[in-house]
Structure formats: structure tokens, C-alpha cells
Design a protein around this motif. Structure first.
Motif, PDB file in Angstrom:
ATOM      1  N   GLU A  84       0.833  -1.202   0.000  1.00 34.93           N
ATOM      2  CA  GLU A  84       0.000   0.000   0.000  1.00 34.93           C
ATOM      3  C   GLU A  84       0.869   1.254   0.000  1.00 34.93           C
ATOM      4  OE1 GLU A  84      -3.517   0.685   0.091  1.00 34.93           O
ATOM      5  OE2 GLU A  84      -3.293  -1.257  -0.885  1.00 34.93           O
ATOM      6  N   LEU A  87       0.454   7.198   2.896  1.00 35.11           N
ATOM      7  CA  LEU A  87      -0.443   8.356   2.837  1.00 35.11           C
ATOM      8  C   LEU A  87       0.175   9.505   3.628  1.00 35.11           C
ATOM      9  CD1 LEU A  87      -3.922   6.642   3.208  1.00 35.11           C
ATOM     10  CD2 LEU A  87      -2.863   7.545   1.142  1.00 35.11           C
ATOM     11  N   ALA A 103      -1.305   9.888  -1.778  1.00 33.90           N
ATOM     12  CA  ALA A 103      -0.626   8.583  -1.822  1.00 33.90           C
ATOM     13  C   ALA A 103       0.773   8.780  -2.400  1.00 33.90           C
ATOM     14  CB  ALA A 103      -1.424   7.607  -2.678  1.00 33.90           C
TER      15      ALA A 103
END
Lengths: 145, 112
Positions: A84, A87, A103
């Protein structure tokens, strides 16, 4: 003369390390890239090495005996980090989502710099091997003088 | 080629170049996961090369294995690389001397 095929073993090592260095430099350059062709932030790439038997047009009987045990190296593939993205809260950023988070690529420049040093040293080791073999070939040629 | 000594030296250089190849392969694979260091047992390979058989490479035991299963030690390979090159140069100098002696005999002792 099997010495010449040693050069291709070292050359395969140099090519593989060069590919790895290119990917690492790409990672460092794109450590803040939020837009890519695939969409989303940049994803970290790394080379996967695997050993492979060197084949030469002049492969001699001696080489055939050692087949499978003397190997060069090749880049078997490029792994893309699919974890992932990180952020980061940057409300003013054009790519920020509704909550103000952007992101960002999960790239650690320090890690890539260290790997880059490793790739560069490994490249040098292959160059040393090649120049040692070159000297040996030169000495063999000098026998004819 | 010329006599028994030259013949042995020729085999010696053959084994050395074969070993150099194994060393170069180890260096090229220094970052390949799971790769194991290979080497020739120099003494026994040279003895068997004198009787005409081909050298065989085998894995080296006792080297520390890294996390990725690779056990190539660049220090060890660098040492072998230098050692092989020096041995090879010595052997080629000796052969050159043999050739020089034969040449001199052909030219009836007159230096060219």
C-alpha cells in the motif's frame, strides 16, 4: 581456449548489475512521483537475479564437462513492490484526496542508496575479474612472439 | 608440445584457466539468491589433468551463508583471482623460456 568464455561470464555479471543500478536510480528519482502511466503513485522496482549456464559458439569439450556448474547471471525478472502507498497529509497537493491525504511512493532513498553502492561494488568486482582474465589471455598471446 | 615439462605446464594452464572461469562465475553470481560457491580441488584436479581427465567443479563447504542462501565471499574470490593470474603468468613465462631455448637451438646459438 576456454579463457575467452570467462569474459562472457564476467560480462553477464556486469550487465545484471547495471540493470539493477538502473532500477535503483529510477527508484530514487521517482521517490516523490505521485502520477504514473499505470495510475497511482510510483512503485518501487528491484531486479531478481538467477544464475544461468553461459553458452558460447566456441563451447569446447572442456566446457561441456563443466556444463551446469559454471554459470553466468541474468536478470530473471523485475519485482514491483505492491504494498500500500504511504499516505501523507498534504491538503494543498493537486493529487490529494477528499481528506487531504496524498498517496506517495513507498520508497526509502537510504535503502536504495545502500543497494546502489552494493551494485556498484559488485560491478567493479566483475570488472576486476575480467581484467585479470584479459591479462592471462595477453600472456598466452605473448607466447607467440 | 616440446617435452614433458612443457606438456605439464600446458595442462597446468588449462586447469588454471578452468579455475579462473569458476571464480569469475562465483563473482558474477555474488548477488544471486541461493547461489553456492564452486571451486576446483586444485591439487587433485591438476594430478588428474596430467593423466588426461577433465576437471570437475564442486561446491565449497564451510563458507558462511547469507540470508538469501548465497555464500559467495568476494574476498575469497578476489584472492583466488589474483592467485590464478599470477600462477598463470609464471607458467606462461616458463613456457616462453622453453620456446626461446628451442628457437636458439634452431638458430644454431646465434641470437636473433
Amino acid at each position: 581456449m576456454s579463457l575467452f568464455s570467462v569474459l562472457s561470464v564476467s560480462a553477464s555479471g556486469m550487465a545484471a548489475q547495471r540493470t539493477r543500478a538502473e532500477l535503483l536510480v529510477e527508484n530514487i528519482a521517482n521517490s516523490e512521483t505521485t502520477r504514473t502511466a499505470e495510475g497511482g503513485p510510483y512503485r518501487r522496482k528491484d531486479a531478481i537475479f538467477s544464475s544461468e549456464p553461459v553458452s558460447s559458439a566456441f563451447a569446447s569439450e572442456l566446457d561441456a564437462q563443466l556444463n551446469g556448474s559454471v554459470t553466468g547471471v541474468k536478470v530473471a525478472g523485475i519485482s514491483v513492490d505492491n504494498s500500500e502507498p504511504e499516505l501523507r497529509y498534504m491538503p494543498g497537493h493537486p493529487d490529494a484526496d477528499a481528506d487531504g491525504y496524498v498517496a506517495m511512493p513507498r520508497v526509502n532513498p537510504a535503502e536504495d542508496m545502500v543497494d546502489l553502492m552494493g551494485a556498484s561494488r559488485s560491478y567493479q568486482a566483475n570488472v576486476s575479474a575480467m581484467s585479470a582474465v584479459k591479462d592471462m589471455i595477453q600472456h598466452s598471446i605473448d607466447l607467440l612472439r | 608440445m616440446l617435452d614433458r615439462v612443457t606438456d605439464s605446464l600446458e595442462r597446468y594452464m588449462d586447469v588454471l584457466s578452468m579455475r579462473q572461469k569458476v571464480v569469475a562465475s562465483n563473482i558474477a553470481n555474488a548477488d544471486t539468491p541461493g547461489f553456492k560457491t564452486k571451486d576446483l580441488d586444485f591439487q587433485s584436479e591438476f594430478a588428474s589433468a596430467l593423466s588426461g581427465s577433465q576437471p570437475q567443479a564442486s561446491e565449497v563447504a564451510g563458507l558462511p551463508v547469507k540470508n538469501d542462501g548465497n555464500n559467495v565471499s568476494l574476498d575469497r574470490e578476489a584472492r583466488l583471482l589474483a592467485e590464478n593470474a599470477m600462477r598463470f603468468n609464471l607458467a606462461s613465462s616458463l613456457i616462453r623460456e622453453q620456446i626461446r631455448m628451442v628457437k636458439e637451438a634452431i638458430q644454431e646459438g646465434k641470437s636473433s
